[in-house]
Design a protein around this motif. Structure first.
Motif, PDB file in Angstrom:
ATOM      1  N   HIS A  20       0.861  -1.185   0.000  1.00  0.00           N
ATOM      2  CA  HIS A  20       0.000   0.000   0.000  1.00  0.00           C
ATOM      3  C   HIS A  20       0.897   1.234   0.000  1.00  0.00           C
ATOM      4  CE1 HIS A  20      -2.822   2.788   2.505  1.00  0.00           C
ATOM      5  NE2 HIS A  20      -2.943   3.036   1.217  1.00  0.00           N
ATOM      6  N   VAL A  21       0.696   2.099  -1.006  1.00  0.00           N
ATOM      7  CA  VAL A  21       1.448   3.352  -1.110  1.00  0.00           C
ATOM      8  C   VAL A  21       0.441   4.496  -1.035  1.00  0.00           C
ATOM      9  CG1 VAL A  21       3.109   4.707  -2.437  1.00  0.00           C
ATOM     10  CG2 VAL A  21       3.134   2.209  -2.601  1.00  0.00           C
ATOM     11  N   PRO A  22       0.295   5.144   0.128  1.00  0.00           N
ATOM     12  CA  PRO A  22      -0.676   6.242   0.256  1.00  0.00           C
ATOM     13  C   PRO A  22      -0.282   7.453  -0.582  1.00  0.00           C
ATOM     14  CG  PRO A  22      -0.026   5.389   2.415  1.00  0.00           C
ATOM     15  CD  PRO A  22       0.932   4.822   1.416  1.00  0.00           C
ATOM     16  N   GLY A  23      -1.291   8.122  -1.122  1.00  0.00           N
ATOM     17  CA  GLY A  23      -1.085   9.395  -1.803  1.00  0.00           C
ATOM     18  C   GLY A  23      -0.170   9.354  -2.999  1.00  0.00           C
ATOM     19  N   TRP A  24      -0.144   8.233  -3.700  1.00  0.00           N
ATOM     20  CA  TRP A  24       0.796   8.104  -4.828  1.00  0.00           C
ATOM     21  C   TRP A  24       0.380   8.954  -6.028  1.00  0.00           C
ATOM     22  CZ3 TRP A  24       0.713   5.417  -9.744  1.00  0.00           C
ATOM     23  CH2 TRP A  24       1.967   5.341 -10.336  1.00  0.00           C
ATOM     24  N   LEU A  25      -0.901   9.060  -6.273  1.00  0.00           N
ATOM     25  CA  LEU A  25      -1.376   9.860  -7.408  1.00  0.00           C
ATOM     26  C   LEU A  25      -1.482  11.325  -7.006  1.00  0.00           C
ATOM     27  CD1 LEU A  25      -4.312   7.604  -8.673  1.00  0.00           C
ATOM     28  CD2 LEU A  25      -2.146   7.984  -9.870  1.00  0.00           C
ATOM     29  N   SER A  26      -0.906  12.199  -7.796  1.00  0.00           N
ATOM     30  CA  SER A  26      -1.082  13.628  -7.558  1.00  0.00           C
ATOM     31  C   SER A  26      -2.533  14.014  -7.830  1.00  0.00           C
ATOM     32  CB  SER A  26      -0.159  14.437  -8.471  1.00  0.00           C
ATOM     33  OG  SER A  26      -0.584  14.319  -9.821  1.00  0.00           O
ATOM     34  N   VAL A  27      -2.943  15.168  -7.314  1.00  0.00           N
ATOM     35  CA  VAL A  27      -4.301  15.652  -7.571  1.00  0.00           C
ATOM     36  C   VAL A  27      -4.507  15.852  -9.064  1.00  0.00           C
ATOM     37  CG1 VAL A  27      -5.889  17.583  -7.223  1.00  0.00           C
ATOM     38  CG2 VAL A  27      -4.592  16.679  -5.288  1.00  0.00           C
ATOM     39  N   GLU A  28      -3.498  16.351  -9.749  1.00  0.00           N
ATOM     40  CA  GLU A  28      -3.608  16.577 -11.195  1.00  0.00           C
ATOM     41  C   GLU A  28      -3.835  15.261 -11.935  1.00  0.00           C
ATOM     42  OE1 GLU A  28      -1.232  17.774  -9.237  1.00  0.00           O
ATOM     43  OE2 GLU A  28      -1.756  19.915  -9.254  1.00  0.00           O
ATOM     44  N   CYS A 153     -12.434   4.070   1.276  1.00  0.00           N
ATOM     45  CA  CYS A 153     -13.087   2.782   1.472  1.00  0.00           C
ATOM     46  C   CYS A 153     -12.275   1.931   2.432  1.00  0.00           C
ATOM     47  CB  CYS A 153     -13.270   2.038   0.156  1.00  0.00           C
ATOM     48  SG  CYS A 153     -11.778   1.206  -0.424  1.00  0.00           S
ATOM     49  N   VAL A 154     -12.905   0.890   2.939  1.00  0.00           N
ATOM     50  CA  VAL A 154     -12.203  -0.184   3.629  1.00  0.00           C
ATOM     51  C   VAL A 154     -11.908  -1.266   2.602  1.00  0.00           C
ATOM     52  CG1 VAL A 154     -12.337  -1.966   5.400  1.00  0.00           C
ATOM     53  CG2 VAL A 154     -13.298   0.302   5.834  1.00  0.00           C
ATOM     54  N   PHE A 155     -10.632  -1.540   2.394  1.00  0.00           N
ATOM     55  CA  PHE A 155     -10.201  -2.601   1.478  1.00  0.00           C
ATOM     56  C   PHE A 155      -9.753  -3.776   2.334  1.00  0.00           C
ATOM     57  CE2 PHE A 155      -6.709  -4.444  -1.231  1.00  0.00           C
ATOM     58  CZ  PHE A 155      -7.534  -4.960  -2.212  1.00  0.00           C
ATOM     59  N   ARG A 156     -10.438  -4.884   2.191  1.00  0.00           N
ATOM     60  CA  ARG A 156     -10.154  -6.084   2.999  1.00  0.00           C
ATOM     61  C   ARG A 156      -9.271  -7.025   2.193  1.00  0.00           C
ATOM     62  NH1 ARG A 156     -14.979  -8.025   6.427  1.00  0.00           N
ATOM     63  NH2 ARG A 156     -14.116  -6.268   7.629  1.00  0.00           N
ATOM     64  N   PHE A 157      -8.055  -7.229   2.682  1.00  0.00           N
ATOM     65  CA  PHE A 157      -7.092  -8.078   1.962  1.00  0.00           C
ATOM     66  C   PHE A 157      -6.873  -9.349   2.763  1.00  0.00           C
ATOM     67  CE2 PHE A 157      -3.007  -9.350   0.166  1.00  0.00           C
ATOM     68  CZ  PHE A 157      -3.279  -9.199  -1.181  1.00  0.00           C
ATOM     69  N   GLY A 158      -7.263 -10.470   2.154  1.00  0.00           N
ATOM     70  CA  GLY A 158      -7.284 -11.735   2.866  1.00  0.00           C
ATOM     71  C   GLY A 158      -6.156 -12.672   2.515  1.00  0.00           C
ATOM     72  N   VAL A 170      -7.552  -2.316   5.244  1.00  0.00           N
ATOM     73  CA  VAL A 170      -6.743  -1.147   4.911  1.00  0.00           C
ATOM     74  C   VAL A 170      -7.677  -0.044   4.428  1.00  0.00           C
ATOM     75  CG1 VAL A 170      -4.860  -0.260   3.476  1.00  0.00           C
ATOM     76  CG2 VAL A 170      -4.855  -2.666   4.204  1.00  0.00           C
ATOM     77  N   GLU A 171      -7.543   1.153   4.949  1.00  0.00           N
ATOM     78  CA  GLU A 171      -8.319   2.284   4.428  1.00  0.00           C
ATOM     79  C   GLU A 171      -7.590   2.861   3.218  1.00  0.00           C
ATOM     80  OE1 GLU A 171      -9.493   5.277   7.207  1.00  0.00           O
ATOM     81  OE2 GLU A 171     -11.029   3.974   8.107  1.00  0.00           O
ATOM     82  N   PHE A 188      -7.687 -13.503  -1.629  1.00  0.00           N
ATOM     83  CA  PHE A 188      -9.049 -13.002  -1.651  1.00  0.00           C
ATOM     84  C   PHE A 188      -9.046 -11.562  -1.147  1.00  0.00           C
ATOM     85  CE2 PHE A 188      -9.832 -17.518  -1.749  1.00  0.00           C
ATOM     86  CZ  PHE A 188     -11.024 -17.648  -2.449  1.00  0.00           C
ATOM     87  N   HIS A 189      -9.917 -10.738  -1.725  1.00  0.00           N
ATOM     88  CA  HIS A 189      -9.980  -9.325  -1.340  1.00  0.00           C
ATOM     89  C   HIS A 189     -11.370  -8.790  -1.665  1.00  0.00           C
ATOM     90  CE1 HIS A 189      -8.625  -9.572  -5.526  1.00  0.00           C
ATOM     91  NE2 HIS A 189      -9.216  -8.404  -5.721  1.00  0.00           N
ATOM     92  N   GLY A 190     -11.735  -7.687  -1.006  1.00  0.00           N
ATOM     93  CA  GLY A 190     -13.049  -7.097  -1.236  1.00  0.00           C
ATOM     94  C   GLY A 190     -13.143  -5.728  -0.592  1.00  0.00           C
ATOM     95  N   VAL A 191     -14.297  -5.106  -0.771  1.00  0.00           N
ATOM     96  CA  VAL A 191     -14.555  -3.772  -0.218  1.00  0.00           C
ATOM     97  C   VAL A 191     -15.869  -3.843   0.570  1.00  0.00           C
ATOM     98  CG1 VAL A 191     -15.016  -1.346  -0.747  1.00  0.00           C
ATOM     99  CG2 VAL A 191     -13.331  -2.618  -2.091  1.00  0.00           C
ATOM    100  N   PRO A 192     -15.789  -3.984   1.910  1.00  0.00           N
ATOM    101  CA  PRO A 192     -17.010  -4.082   2.700  1.00  0.00           C
ATOM    102  C   PRO A 192     -17.661  -2.749   3.031  1.00  0.00           C
ATOM    103  CG  PRO A 192     -15.099  -4.379   4.110  1.00  0.00           C
ATOM    104  CD  PRO A 192     -14.577  -4.285   2.698  1.00  0.00           C
ATOM    105  N   LYS A 193     -16.950  -1.633   2.823  1.00  0.00           N
ATOM    106  CA  LYS A 193     -17.524  -0.351   3.227  1.00  0.00           C
ATOM    107  C   LYS A 193     -16.886   0.800   2.451  1.00  0.00           C
ATOM    108  CE  LYS A 193     -18.594   2.417   7.351  1.00  0.00           C
ATOM    109  NZ  LYS A 193     -20.042   2.388   7.075  1.00  0.00           N
ATOM    110  N   VAL A 194     -17.730   1.776   2.100  1.00  0.00           N
ATOM    111  CA  VAL A 194     -17.294   3.048   1.526  1.00  0.00           C
ATOM    112  C   VAL A 194     -17.788   4.154   2.447  1.00  0.00           C
ATOM    113  CG1 VAL A 194     -17.515   4.626  -0.442  1.00  0.00           C
ATOM    114  CG2 VAL A 194     -17.322   2.159  -0.838  1.00  0.00           C
TER     115      VAL A 194
END
Length: 222
Positions: A20-28, A153-158, A170-171, A188-194
């Motif tokens: 997980h790399v937070p903030g990798w994409l610039s706003v542009e 989102c909550v990203f669930r990595f199993g 992981v948020e 396995f992975h999923g998104v249980p919450k946004v």
């Protein structure tokens, strides 16, 4: 590209090969991707809720690039939607994927070797979810690149064995990168919450979450 928050989030290896790399994409770059996604959503194969073989319908809406994904195969034409051939997977997006892999693994060679040819753009509104699943339709074992824009989102990595525990939540915030390959490629992975309303307007997203996943299919229909 670091997070601009008061307490910057640190990059993290969630599991072997899963980074997980937070903030990798610039706003542009996020704005550019949002604009591109809006164009792709108009067609030739429009954004749609995917129907599952058992008759259920996915709550996320999806548009595909390069190859059309339908449960559980890749094809060139969207016969389950309108019969049209999917939009081309652009080279600039492949370049972004190579940069993502190089960043996640700290290895330029890994980035150069990455050859994504399919993209899935998933749109989540405030109620959409993604159940635990594996990405297994590809013949290639190359990493999956995941880019997040918009609501957190909550990203669930199993694990690689089943949908149950152990897993790690992981948020993922707007601009975050998540790459999984190697021993974690078939986890396995999923998104249980946004979390609705958590993204700022600077990205061009009025509401919801966009997730772009880039894959190397290993397929060739020429």
């Amino acid at each position: 590209m670091a997070s601009a928050g008061l307490f910057p989030r640190e990059r993290r290896t969630v599991a072997p090969g899963a980074v997980h790399v937070p903030g990798w994409l610039s706003v542009e770059r996020q704005r550019e991707l949002v604009a591109a996604c809006r164009e792709w959503a108009r067609g030739p194969v429009p954004l749609r809720h995917t129907e599952l073989p058992g008759g259920g319908v996915m709550s996320v809406r999806t548009v595909c690039l390069g190859w059309h994904w339908r449960p559980y195969a890749y094809v060139r034409t969207a016969d389950d939607v309108n019969g049209a051939r999917v939009a081309v997977f652009p080279e600039w997006l492949a370049e972004l994927g190579r940069a993502a892999v190089a960043e996640a693994y700290g290895a330029e060679a890994a980035g150069r070797a990455y050859a994504p040819d399919a993209g899935l753009v998933n749109f989540y509104d405030g109620t959409a979810r993604m159940g635990m699943h594996q990405d297994r339709e590809e013949r290639s074992g190359a990493p999956v690149v995941s880019l997040s824009i918009g609501d957190t989102c909550v990203f669930r990595f199993g694990n690689t064995q089943d949908r149950g525990r152990p897993w790690t939540d992981v948020e993922l915030e707007s601009g975050d990168l998540f790459v999984f390959g190697g021993p974690s490629r078939f986890a396995f992975h999923g998104v249980p919450k946004v979390y609705p309303g958590t993204a700022g307007p600077e990205t061009g997203m009025r509401a919801g979450r966009l997730n772009l996943t880039l894959r190397e299919t290993g397929l060739d229909d020429r």
